[in-house]
Design an enzyme around this catalytic site. Structure first.
Site, mmCIF file in Angstrom:
data_model
loop_
_atom_site.group_PDB
_atom_site.id
_atom_site.type_symbol
_atom_site.label_atom_id
_atom_site.label_comp_id
_atom_site.label_asym_id
_atom_site.label_seq_id
_atom_site.Cartn_x
_atom_site.Cartn_y
_atom_site.Cartn_z
ATOM 1 N N GLN A 13 -1.677 -1.431 -8.319
ATOM 2 C CA GLN A 13 -2.693 -0.372 -8.231
ATOM 3 C C GLN A 13 -4.053 -1.016 -8.490
ATOM 4 O OE1 GLN A 13 -0.856 3.550 -9.901
ATOM 5 N NE2 GLN A 13 -0.236 1.908 -11.275
ATOM 6 N N LEU A 14 -4.592 -1.644 -7.453
ATOM 7 C CA LEU A 14 -5.749 -2.521 -7.611
ATOM 8 C C LEU A 14 -6.991 -1.829 -8.165
ATOM 9 C CD1 LEU A 14 -5.240 -4.383 -4.244
ATOM 10 C CD2 LEU A 14 -5.061 -5.452 -6.497
ATOM 11 N N LYS A 45 2.181 12.220 -1.012
ATOM 12 C CA LYS A 45 1.655 12.242 0.360
ATOM 13 C C LYS A 45 2.692 11.773 1.380
ATOM 14 C CE LYS A 45 -2.175 10.752 3.292
ATOM 15 N NZ LYS A 45 -3.445 9.987 3.378
ATOM 16 N N HIS A 46 3.378 10.677 1.098
ATOM 17 C CA HIS A 46 4.277 10.064 2.083
ATOM 18 C C HIS A 46 5.757 10.180 1.718
ATOM 19 C CE1 HIS A 46 0.946 8.444 4.408
ATOM 20 N NE2 HIS A 46 0.406 8.015 3.278
ATOM 21 N N GLN A 94 0.923 8.255 -3.421
ATOM 22 C CA GLN A 94 1.693 7.811 -2.260
ATOM 23 C C GLN A 94 3.006 8.583 -2.137
ATOM 24 O OE1 GLN A 94 1.126 5.573 0.318
ATOM 25 N NE2 GLN A 94 -0.999 5.526 -0.380
ATOM 26 N N HIS A 104 0.865 -1.187 0.000
ATOM 27 C CA HIS A 104 0.000 0.000 0.000
ATOM 28 C C HIS A 104 0.899 1.234 0.000
ATOM 29 C CE1 HIS A 104 -3.276 2.562 2.277
ATOM 30 N NE2 HIS A 104 -2.663 3.241 1.335
#
EC number: 4.6.1.19
Length: 196
Positions: free
Chosen positions: A69-70, A90-91, A87, A32
């Site tokens: 990337q489901l 953001k992270h 991601q 994730h």
């Protein structure tokens, strides 16, 4: 800066039960994200906002396999890279002093490669399709994470918490394990479904 990194691995069967997936859920954990964080204050969307460069070649294929990337149809996902871009901004932005985009994604893949959580659970007789106590799942994962993992649940069907994600934490340079702060999303008294 940040105090630890959390590698967050999603169980696709539960993710795709809770969300609409365009990809066929693989029968193994997928990434994730890799989240730099502090124990007391959550970090996200750090400044300066990084520019995302689109992946091609081997790295694109590796990410497509291990950080699936489901929610997105495969061709769209590989071209537009929405989940990875999200991601990273953001992270990944919160560890950009230490890891550039390539080293950040490379590290996530390398850390995932250290663990086969499905096999670890199966070794402890925790098999998709049944329910288990939180403690049994926690203890099984801790045999490989050494420090406390963060077991995350989702309650898509009311009254049935299910195993949704597992977080494994590392020191900022990822050379040793770190005790994950607990997100407390699992009902410790109920059985937790490990969805098939």
């Amino acid at each position: 800066d940040f105090e630890y990194l959390q590698l967050v691995l999603t169980w696709p069967a539960s993710f795709c039960y809770a969300n609409h997936c365009e990809r066929i859920a693989p029968n193994n954990f997928t990434i994730h994200g890799l989240w730099p964080d502090n124990v007391k204050t959550r970090l996200h969307n750090c400044k300066p906002k990084p520019t995302y460069s689109y992946f091609t070649g081997k790295m694109l294929n590796d990410l497509d396999k291990h950080w699936m990337q489901l929610k997105f149809e495969q061709d769209y996902g590989r071209t537009e890279q929405p989940s990875w871009k999200y991601q990273y901004i953001k992270h990944g932005s919160c560890c950009q002093k230490r890891y550039n985009q390539n080293t950040y994604f490379g590290l996530a893949l390398r850390l995932k490669d250290k663990f086969d959580l499905l096999r670890t659970l199966q070794t402890h007789r925790i098999i998709p399709g049944s329910s288990y106590t939180f403690q049994d799942i926690f203890d099984a994962i801790k045999t490989v994470s050494q420090e406390n993992p963060d077991i995350k649940c989702a309650e898509v069907t009311k009254g049935t918490p299910e195993l949704y994600e597992i977080g494994i934490c590392f020191t900022p340079n990822a050379d040793s394990m770190f005790r994950c702060p607990q997100s407390d999303t699992c009902d410790k008294t109920a059985k937790v479904l490990f969805r098939r």
